[in-house]
Design a protein around this motif. Structure first.
Motif, PDB file in Angstrom:
ATOM      1  N   SER A 123       0.851  -1.183   0.000  1.00  0.00           N
ATOM      2  CA  SER A 123       0.000   0.000   0.000  1.00  0.00           C
ATOM      3  C   SER A 123       0.888   1.235   0.000  1.00  0.00           C
ATOM      4  O   SER A 123       1.971   1.236   0.602  1.00  0.00           O
ATOM      5  CB  SER A 123      -0.907   0.019   1.236  1.00  0.00           C
ATOM      6  N   ASP A 124       0.412   2.286  -0.689  1.00  0.00           N
ATOM      7  CA  ASP A 124       1.174   3.529  -0.669  1.00  0.00           C
ATOM      8  C   ASP A 124       0.872   4.305   0.614  1.00  0.00           C
ATOM      9  O   ASP A 124       0.143   3.835   1.500  1.00  0.00           O
ATOM     10  CB  ASP A 124       0.894   4.359  -1.927  1.00  0.00           C
ATOM     11  N   MET A 125       1.414   5.512   0.730  1.00  0.00           N
ATOM     12  CA  MET A 125       1.287   6.273   1.975  1.00  0.00           C
ATOM     13  C   MET A 125      -0.155   6.696   2.249  1.00  0.00           C
ATOM     14  O   MET A 125      -0.491   7.046   3.382  1.00  0.00           O
ATOM     15  CB  MET A 125       2.197   7.501   1.914  1.00  0.00           C
ATOM     16  N   ASP A 126      -0.989   6.650   1.216  1.00  0.00           N
ATOM     17  CA  ASP A 126      -2.399   6.990   1.393  1.00  0.00           C
ATOM     18  C   ASP A 126      -3.282   5.764   1.576  1.00  0.00           C
ATOM     19  O   ASP A 126      -4.518   5.876   1.626  1.00  0.00           O
ATOM     20  CB  ASP A 126      -2.894   7.792   0.187  1.00  0.00           C
ATOM     21  N   GLY A 127      -2.663   4.585   1.658  1.00  0.00           N
ATOM     22  CA  GLY A 127      -3.414   3.351   1.837  1.00  0.00           C
ATOM     23  C   GLY A 127      -3.941   2.726   0.569  1.00  0.00           C
ATOM     24  O   GLY A 127      -4.691   1.737   0.619  1.00  0.00           O
ATOM     25  N   ASN A 128      -3.539   3.261  -0.582  1.00  0.00           N
ATOM     26  CA  ASN A 128      -3.996   2.703  -1.856  1.00  0.00           C
ATOM     27  C   ASN A 128      -3.146   1.495  -2.238  1.00  0.00           C
ATOM     28  O   ASN A 128      -1.922   1.499  -2.029  1.00  0.00           O
ATOM     29  CB  ASN A 128      -3.902   3.754  -2.960  1.00  0.00           C
ATOM     30  N   TRP A 148      15.422  -3.919   0.841  1.00  0.00           N
ATOM     31  CA  TRP A 148      14.611  -2.783   1.272  1.00  0.00           C
ATOM     32  C   TRP A 148      15.502  -1.578   1.507  1.00  0.00           C
ATOM     33  O   TRP A 148      16.525  -1.701   2.175  1.00  0.00           O
ATOM     34  CB  TRP A 148      13.839  -3.127   2.550  1.00  0.00           C
TER      35      TRP A 148
END
Length: 276
Positions: free
Chosen positions: A142-147, A273
């Motif tokens: 997920s990206d930083m916006d939760g997508n 990472w």
């Protein structure tokens, strides 16, 4: 035999500039783990853009001996060349303004970001609904916006050859940003300072071919590498990595020929990472 003697020079002034030209500092790659300087190697009218990593700028690691990363970069290049794959850009060991280090030809790449699959790099991140047909999905996140997003890479034979090389040299850090498609149409791998360890440390984003057979043409090249290691190539590599590490490379090559199947992810961290 010196490092320069071990690596037969290419013809032309450009190759000579990389090896003996004056290194003029252009800038620094600030997000690199070790001191990584962008330079121009100048010899007469020949100017070659390159990356210079002085040994004194190497960060200490708990599992790799201090001061050995430049030699590992060069040894990895020698393996790629011995295979005839030219996966790694021309690399030399030489003196520079901050002491001895690794100097590697800069790879110019195109800005591919645009519309559709043509806008993706060979290793990239996209939303699940925009994954191009035939591409490998390696990791869901997920990206930083939760997508939702996915880490993907192309099913490309140039990239597959790099993945096989990583198995052989036991690459512990194949990030997405380390696979570059040059303007010449070739695909190059960079940043091989933590390779060729005796213990299994394979960490890569190129897991798309896990469990599949290695193409026969690549297996034939690995057979040639084995023969060269049974000859004087082992001594050439032994100037840059330990004898045990040369033996481990030989054993990985023999094992891959005996069972030509790409390994599957194992351990707690099969992907480096950050991934880029």
């Amino acid at each position: 035999m010196s490092a320069e003697e071990a690596d037969p020079p290419e013809s032309g002034e450009e190759s000579d500039a990389l090896l003996v030209g004056e290194l003029t500092l252009v800038g620094r790659i600030t997000d690199a783990s070790n001191a990584t300087l962008v330079c121009d190697a100048v010899l007469g009218e020949s100017i070659v853009r390159c990356v210079y990593k002085p040994i004194r700028g190497e960060r200490a690691l708990w599992d790799f001996p201090d001061g050995t990363l430049a030699g590992r970069e060069y040894a990895s290049y020698l393996v790629s060349e011995q295979l005839g794959w030219s996966v790694i850009p021309r690399t030399v060991l030489r003196e520079g303004p901050f002491g001895r280090g690794m100097v590697q030809r800069w790879v110019d790449t195109a800005d591919r970001h645009g519309n559709g699959a043509a806008g993706l790099d060979l290793v990239d991140i996209c939303s699940p609904e925009t994954v191009p047909p035939g591409w490998f999905e390696i990791l869901q996140a997920s990206d930083m916006d939760g997508n939702p997003i996915v880490l993907i890479h192309a099913d490309d034979p140039r990239l597959q050859r790099m993945a096989v090389l990583d198995v052989l040299i036991n690459n512990a850090d194949r990030k997405g940003g380390h696979a570059l498609e040059g303007l010449d149409g070739a695909v190059y791998g960079v940043d091989h300072g933590i390779c060729l360890h005796t213990e299994n440390k394979l960490r890569t984003v190129l897991w798309g071919w896990a469990g599949t057979r290695v193409p026969e043409a690549l297996v034939a090249d690995i057979v040639g590498l084995i023969s060269s290691l049974e000859g004087n190539f082992a001594a050439v590599l032994g100037e840059h990595i330990t004898a045990d590490e040369v033996v481990a490379l030989y054993e990985r090559a023999v094992d891959l020929v005996a069972a030509p199947v790409m390994p599957r992810p194992s351990g707690r961290r099969p992907i480096p990472w950050p991934a880029f």
